[in-house]
Write a protein that holds these residues in place. Structure first.
Motif, PDB file in Angstrom:
ATOM      1  N   THR A 122      31.476  22.031  51.309  1.00  0.00           N
ATOM      2  CA  THR A 122      31.642  21.659  52.707  1.00  0.00           C
ATOM      3  C   THR A 122      30.994  20.291  52.928  1.00  0.00           C
ATOM      4  N   SER A 123      31.273  19.684  54.047  1.00  0.00           N
ATOM      5  CA  SER A 123      30.694  18.368  54.334  1.00  0.00           C
ATOM      6  C   SER A 123      29.167  18.423  54.387  1.00  0.00           C
ATOM      7  N   ALA A 124      28.597  19.559  54.768  1.00  0.00           N
ATOM      8  CA  ALA A 124      27.136  19.706  54.825  1.00  0.00           C
ATOM      9  C   ALA A 124      26.491  19.644  53.442  1.00  0.00           C
ATOM     10  N   ALA A 125      27.263  19.936  52.404  1.00  0.00           N
ATOM     11  CA  ALA A 125      26.723  19.966  51.037  1.00  0.00           C
ATOM     12  C   ALA A 125      27.402  18.942  50.126  1.00  0.00           C
ATOM     13  N   LEU A 163      29.048  24.450  27.419  1.00  0.00           N
ATOM     14  CA  LEU A 163      29.411  25.391  28.473  1.00  0.00           C
ATOM     15  C   LEU A 163      30.903  25.719  28.456  1.00  0.00           C
ATOM     16  N   GLU A 164      31.218  26.857  29.030  1.00  0.00           N
ATOM     17  CA  GLU A 164      32.620  27.235  29.233  1.00  0.00           C
ATOM     18  C   GLU A 164      32.743  27.839  30.631  1.00  0.00           C
ATOM     19  N   ARG A 165      33.879  27.605  31.254  1.00  0.00           N
ATOM     20  CA  ARG A 165      34.098  28.097  32.621  1.00  0.00           C
ATOM     21  C   ARG A 165      34.117  29.620  32.641  1.00  0.00           C
ATOM     22  N   SER A 166      33.457  30.186  33.624  1.00  0.00           N
ATOM     23  CA  SER A 166      33.432  31.622  33.852  1.00  0.00           C
ATOM     24  C   SER A 166      34.484  31.958  34.904  1.00  0.00           C
ATOM     25  N   ASP A 167      34.920  33.202  34.926  1.00  0.00           N
ATOM     26  CA  ASP A 167      35.845  33.656  35.966  1.00  0.00           C
ATOM     27  C   ASP A 167      35.116  33.963  37.271  1.00  0.00           C
ATOM     28  N   ARG A 168      33.803  34.014  37.224  1.00  0.00           N
ATOM     29  CA  ARG A 168      33.010  34.382  38.396  1.00  0.00           C
ATOM     30  C   ARG A 168      33.062  33.286  39.465  1.00  0.00           C
ATOM     31  N   ARG A 169      33.154  33.710  40.705  1.00  0.00           N
ATOM     32  CA  ARG A 169      33.113  32.817  41.864  1.00  0.00           C
ATOM     33  C   ARG A 169      32.337  33.517  42.970  1.00  0.00           C
ATOM     34  N   SER A 170      31.776  32.733  43.865  1.00  0.00           N
ATOM     35  CA  SER A 170      31.103  33.290  45.033  1.00  0.00           C
ATOM     36  C   SER A 170      31.256  32.296  46.175  1.00  0.00           C
ATOM     37  N   VAL A 171      30.882  32.735  47.366  1.00  0.00           N
ATOM     38  CA  VAL A 171      31.018  31.881  48.539  1.00  0.00           C
ATOM     39  C   VAL A 171      29.681  31.809  49.271  1.00  0.00           C
ATOM     40  N   CYS A 172      29.281  30.597  49.589  1.00  0.00           N
ATOM     41  CA  CYS A 172      28.093  30.357  50.419  1.00  0.00           C
ATOM     42  C   CYS A 172      28.611  29.867  51.764  1.00  0.00           C
ATOM     43  N   PRO A 173      28.118  30.438  52.862  1.00  0.00           N
ATOM     44  CA  PRO A 173      28.615  30.047  54.183  1.00  0.00           C
ATOM     45  C   PRO A 173      28.482  28.556  54.496  1.00  0.00           C
ATOM     46  N   TRP A 174      27.441  27.898  53.978  1.00  0.00           N
ATOM     47  CA  TRP A 174      27.291  26.486  54.332  1.00  0.00           C
ATOM     48  C   TRP A 174      27.636  25.523  53.207  1.00  0.00           C
ATOM     49  N   LYS A 175      27.775  26.017  51.960  1.00  0.00           N
ATOM     50  CA  LYS A 175      28.125  25.120  50.849  1.00  0.00           C
ATOM     51  C   LYS A 175      29.573  25.276  50.389  1.00  0.00           C
ATOM     52  N   GLY A 176      30.149  26.435  50.571  1.00  0.00           N
ATOM     53  CA  GLY A 176      31.535  26.655  50.152  1.00  0.00           C
ATOM     54  C   GLY A 176      31.639  27.561  48.939  1.00  0.00           C
ATOM     55  N   GLU A 177      32.733  27.417  48.196  1.00  0.00           N
ATOM     56  CA  GLU A 177      32.982  28.276  47.037  1.00  0.00           C
ATOM     57  C   GLU A 177      32.310  27.717  45.779  1.00  0.00           C
ATOM     58  N   ALA A 178      31.543  28.582  45.110  1.00  0.00           N
ATOM     59  CA  ALA A 178      30.879  28.216  43.860  1.00  0.00           C
ATOM     60  C   ALA A 178      31.693  28.733  42.682  1.00  0.00           C
ATOM     61  N   ARG A 179      31.738  27.939  41.636  1.00  0.00           N
ATOM     62  CA  ARG A 179      32.342  28.343  40.368  1.00  0.00           C
ATOM     63  C   ARG A 179      31.238  28.328  39.327  1.00  0.00           C
ATOM     64  N   TYR A 180      31.322  29.249  38.396  1.00  0.00           N
ATOM     65  CA  TYR A 180      30.231  29.449  37.438  1.00  0.00           C
ATOM     66  C   TYR A 180      30.587  28.976  36.039  1.00  0.00           C
TER      67      TYR A 180
END
Length: 126
Positions: A73-76, A35-52
């Motif tokens: 987040t603490s919930a996840a 794998l290699e890190r992607s520049d893509r990111r997204s945000v989930c309201p209850w989990k936080g910021e995702a990196r791809y």
């Protein structure tokens, strides 16, 4: 469980964490050299910021096939650093041997059309 992309095992573990139907593989179960890190990111309201993560050298077909929440987040918190997969990555049960010595496997589960992918993700504004 195994995460397989075009015949290549990207992760393998008996200790995945299932959240919203997605198997999150622990960091030590991921084959990071694939794998290699992607520049893509997204945000989930209850989990936080995702990196791809993308499949190394696979081009567009292998882009952003996995994601993780490095600081959820603490919930996840149970999925911190774990990686889940979608976009053509098959999630399959690992083969096992029964008492008679016969090799068995559960039916494969394809993640090519996940019910949720990175659930309710949205790209943050720059």
């Amino acid at each position: 469980m195994r995460a397989i992309w075009n015949g290549t095992v990207l992760a393998e573990s008996d200790e995945t964490v299932v959240v919203e139907g997605n198997h999150y593989f622990p960091p030590d179960a991921v084959r990071w050299d694939e794998l290699e890190r992607s520049d893509r990111r997204s945000v989930c309201p209850w989990k936080g910021e995702a990196r791809y993560w993308s499949v190394s050298g696979a081009g567009r077909a292998g882009e952003a096939v996995g994601w993780e929440y490095p600081e959820p987040t603490s919930a996840a918190r149970q999925i911190a650093g774990h990686v889940a997969f979608w976009r053509g990555v098959e999630i399959r049960a690992r083969p096992w041997t029964d008492r008679s010595g016969t090799s068995r496997s559960c039916a494969p589960r394809s993640s090519t059309a996940p019910s949720s992918g990175p659930p309710r993700s949205r790209t943050p504004r720059a």
